[in-house]
Structure formats: structure tokens, C-alpha cells
Design a protein around this motif. Structure first.
Motif: not given
Length: 384
Positions: A54, A57, A63, A99, A103, A110, A114, A118
């Protein structure tokens, strides 16, 4: 799938504190990871639980990418885990790096990745491979992608492929696939970093929708959206080398400590204490100094990634410095290995494992000394 709402960036991600516990666990399993060619499920799960997946993120998904000092926290946490097991730290860096790259997916992608949180274990094979055919709504992929570190424990894996546009040469894109869409081949047999389990991924005419793909150039340049966390807006090369060199700092630190304790108790065949030899003392001093210098270089680069204006000149200098830090780590561990004698070459000895791991780390494309030095030198000489 749940809807994420924006949240304030955390003041402390807790990654550094969690890394110490993971390092202890990883150290217990390090020898097994080296012989099994992969991390244990226990260590892999601990990396995710600690917050590595995470860490880069975006905050809208829960995140830590917007947390103050996030790059320095990551560098130090990777080093801490690396002292226990460099392969575990390498996989932790991959979790964070992939990660950050994911993004750059479109919003829908995304959310699919997630939307439920995350802490998603990710793997990736960045180099273009296989075949990619453009079809309505996305692409169809077939082929084999190598070197996907940690893929045995991943829920999603990112692969790279070349896509032809209406004009110009093919461009590199990245495609993100759920575990059900690929097979993992047990191909990883390496001299070092054995525990990373960098196996191959096989796809057989798999459809990837447009929302689960993004262009590599957007990652290289950084997300231009002002609302994106700073770490998503900086160029990839400003931080890319850190994911791989920081584990090496911890690994060499661990090896130096083990070697020093071992050497303090060693006795030569003539009855003289090994530690009394001038050459041994010189090796210890040089190895420790080289390690300290490498750590200072990487800490400085991480601080600049967190705070400095991400100019082209800064990016070139930082990539140069990552390679320089690698050279220092090689100097350190080579000296230790040379002064370890035959006993230090036993597969049960921790120094030889770190020696192998660091040499394999040094071969990573992001850390090549000639390429990184050339880019900086051209800028310094006014050739670009």
C-alpha cells in the motif's frame, strides 16, 4: 467492490516499525527461501501486512503515497528487511514499485484493483514480451513473460508489451491481469536473489480491457494531474533505483555484522587471532566505510525524491548516485568475502549468500553504471 473516498495522508505510515518485525521473520526463513527459490507464504503475507503493497498507492484508496517522507520511509524499511533477507526486501520493493506504476491505470482499473483496500499483493514483468493484438475494447495477449519477482504470492501481475499505433514505432504499454488469467512457470534458478521467486508468467490469448492498461511513457514522465500525489507526478527514474539498492544496503549491513562477530572469534592455524591481522582490520574498516557512504548517498537521494524540485538534472544525478552506491556495496561485500576464506564460502554461511545477492542486484537494468553515468555526463558537459 466498495467506493473509496479521499482521506487525509497519514502522518506516520508505520512502515518502519513494521519492517523490524518482518526482518526478524524473514531472517528465520532466509536459508529456506534461498534453497526453495521463493519466499514462504508466511513471509510474503507479512510484507503485505506491514504496508509495503500500500505504501505508494494513492490516499483515495487508503494508500500512503501522500505521506510526508514516504520515499525515505520506504528506503529505510527496505534496508531493515534486507538485513534479514535481501530476497524478502527485494519483493517488498517490487510490491511498492508495481503499486506506484498501477496508480497510472485509468480510474476504473484502479477501482478494480484497490476498491476493497490497498493491501493487494502485486508482481510485475516490465520488459516487453509476447504478442499484443489490439481488439475492440482492449487487447489480447499471448506469450511468456520472465522475471516476475514474487509472482507465486501475487493476486495481480503486470506485464509489458509493444503496441503499434497509427504512426511511429511500437510503444511499450503495461497490462494488469488477475491471477485467474495467467499461469506461473517454475523457471527461477539463479545464482543469487533466489528467494525472490522471479518465475515466468504465461498468457494464452487473454483479453485485457482498456481500463487495465497504461502507457509506459506516462510512468516515465510522471502523472501531470495536479491532484495526484507528488510521488505519482515525479519521473520514474527519480526513485526507480531505490527499490533495488536499498535492500542491498540492509543485506551488506547484516553481512558486515555477521562477519565481524565471526571474525572476532576466529583463530588461524598458527594460533593467532584472525582479527589481529592488519589486512583483516583494513578490510573491516573499508567495508564499514563503504557501507556508510552507500547509505548516505541513498538517504540523500530519497530525501530529494520526497522534497526537491524534480528537474531533469536531479533525475540524472540521482540515477548516477544509485549506481555509485551499488559500486560501494560491491566493494564492501567483496572485501568481506575475500577475507572469509574457505569456511566463508560454505552455503551455510550468511556472507556468501549476501555476496551472491548483491552481485545479482548490481546487474539490474536500473543500476547499470555506464548508462547512468553517460546520461549525467552528457548533461554536465552540455551535450543535451
Amino acid at each position: 467492490m466498495t467506493n473509496a473516498t479521499p482521506t487525509a495522508p497519514p502522518a506516520d505510515t508505520g512502515l518502519s516499525a513494521a519492517a523490524g518485525k518482518v526482518a526478524e521473520l524473514a531472517a528465520e526463513h532466509a536459508a529456506a527461501a534461498d534453497s526453495d527459490d521463493r519466499l514462504s507464504a508466511t513471509v510474503a503475507e507479512a510484507l503485505v501486512s506491514a504496508g509495503f503493497a500500500r505504501h505508494l498507492v494513492g490516499p483515495r484508496w487508503g494508500g500512503s503515497a501522500a505521506a510526508p517522507g514516504a520515499v525515505r520511509d520506504l528506503a529505510r524499511a527496505l534496508s531493515v528487511v534486507g538485513a534479514g533477507c535481501m530476497s524478502a526486501a527485494w519483493c517488498a520493493g517490487v510490491l511498492a514499485a508495481v503499486g506506484r506504476m498501477c496508480s497510472h491505470l485509468p480510474e476504473e482499473g484502479q477501482a478494480e484493483l484497490w476498491g476493497d483496500g490497498p493491501d493487494v499483493p502485486l508482481a510485475g514483468s516490465l520488459a516487453p514480451s509476447g504478442t499484443v493484438d489490439t481488439v475492440p475494447g482492449g487487447w489480447r495477449l499471448s506469450g511468456t513473460w520472465d522475471f516476475a519477482s514474487g509472482v507465486d504470492h501475487a493476486q495481480w501481475t503486470m506485464v509489458g508489451g509493444l503496441v503499434r499505433g497509427p504512426e511511429g514505432p511500437p510503444a511499450l504499454r503495461h497490462f494488469v491481469l488477475p491471477r485467474r488469467d495467467y499461469r506461473v512457470l517454475d523457471t527461477w534458478r539463479n545464482v543469487g536473489l533466489r528467494g525472490t521467486g522471479s518465475n515466468s508468467v504465461v498468457l494464452d490469448d487473454v483479453f485485457v480491457p482498456a481500463h487495465r492498461s497504461f502507457e509506459h511513457r506516462t510512468v516515465l514522465a510522471g502523472d501531470p494531474a495536479p491532484s495526484a500525489p507528488r510521488l505519482h507526478r515525479v519521473p520514474l527514474k527519480l526513485i526507480n533505483g531505490l527499490f533495488f539498492v536499498a535492500p542491498g544496503i540492509g543485506a551488506v549491513e547484516g553481512a558486515l555484522g555477521a562477519w565481524t562477530r565471526w571474525t572476532a572469534s576466529r583463530v588461524e592455524i598458527n594460533g593467532v587471532r584472525t582479527g589481529s591481522r592488519p589486512g583483516v582490520r583494513l578490510t573491516l574498516a573499508r567495508a564499514a566505510a563503504a557501507l556508510d557512504a552507500a547509505r548516505l548517498i541513498v538517504d540523500h537521494a530519497a530525501a530529494e525524491a520526497d522534497e526537491a524540485e524534480p528537474t531533469p538534472a536531479l533525475t540524472l544525478r540521482v540515477t548516477r548516485d544509485y549506481s555509485t552506491a551499488v559500486d560501494l556495496l560491491l566493494d564492501s561485500v567483496n572485501g568481506l568475502m575475500r577475507m572469509s576464506g574457505a569456511r566463508g564460502q560454505a552455503l551455510s554461511h550468511p556472507v556468501q549468500r549476501v555476496w551472491r545477492d548483491v552481485h545479482c542486484m548490481a546487474g539490474h537494468a536500473a543500476l547499470q553504471p555506464d548508462v547512468n553515468a553517460d546520461g549525467w555526463a552528457k548533461h554536465a558537459l552540455g551535450e543535451e
